[in-house]
Motif scaffolding. Structure first.
Motif, PDB file in Angstrom:
ATOM      1  N   VAL A  28       0.873  -1.170   0.000  1.00  0.00           N
ATOM      2  CA  VAL A  28       0.000   0.000   0.000  1.00  0.00           C
ATOM      3  C   VAL A  28       0.911   1.221   0.000  1.00  0.00           C
ATOM      4  N   TRP A  29       0.827   2.016  -1.052  1.00  0.00           N
ATOM      5  CA  TRP A  29       1.684   3.205  -1.165  1.00  0.00           C
ATOM      6  C   TRP A  29       0.789   4.434  -1.136  1.00  0.00           C
ATOM      7  N   ARG A  30       0.933   5.226  -0.090  1.00  0.00           N
ATOM      8  CA  ARG A  30       0.133   6.437   0.088  1.00  0.00           C
ATOM      9  C   ARG A  30       0.971   7.671  -0.225  1.00  0.00           C
ATOM     10  N   ASN A  31       0.294   8.762  -0.508  1.00  0.00           N
ATOM     11  CA  ASN A  31       0.955  10.035  -0.797  1.00  0.00           C
ATOM     12  C   ASN A  31       1.934   9.906  -1.964  1.00  0.00           C
ATOM     13  N   THR A  32       1.491   9.255  -3.015  1.00  0.00           N
ATOM     14  CA  THR A  32       2.398   9.002  -4.137  1.00  0.00           C
ATOM     15  C   THR A  32       2.748  10.270  -4.918  1.00  0.00           C
ATOM     16  N   GLU A  33       1.885  11.268  -4.875  1.00  0.00           N
ATOM     17  CA  GLU A  33       2.235  12.515  -5.572  1.00  0.00           C
ATOM     18  C   GLU A  33       3.463  13.156  -4.921  1.00  0.00           C
TER      19      GLU A  33
END
Length: 92
Positions: free
Chosen positions: A53-58
């Motif tokens: 789960v990868w969050r804040n990808t921007e």
């Protein structure tokens, strides 16, 4: 069988990415901390099932640079497509 979840967020460098994924997925000692080794290890050495789960990808894309971010994402997507016991969840 329980699913191992690797939570990535606020990734700002390749070293941090390697540190987090190594720690959370218990990558083997022989993991070479390079992109080829990342693919090889995730596709064959890590026991499944697991989810990344990868969050804040921007933010990660901005800090890593668009090319490196795209390469990491491509590696993760390839592993998820090839293995039936790996899922990838991306949050922008």
């Amino acid at each position: 069988m329980p699913v191992t979840v690797c939570q990535l967020q606020h990734i700002t460098s390749l070293e941090q990415f390697y540190d987090e994924i190594t720690y959370q997925l218990h990558l083997p000692a022989h993991f070479g901390r390079n992109l080829d080794a990342l693919y090889d290890t995730l596709s064959s050495d890590v026991r499944g099932p697991y989810e990344i789960v990868w969050r804040n990808t921007e933010q990660s894309r901005h800090m890593l640079g668009a090319d490196l971010y795209a390469t990491l994402l491509e590696i993760l997507q390839s592993v998820a497509e090839e293995r039936g016991d790996v899922t990838l969840d991306i949050h922008h």
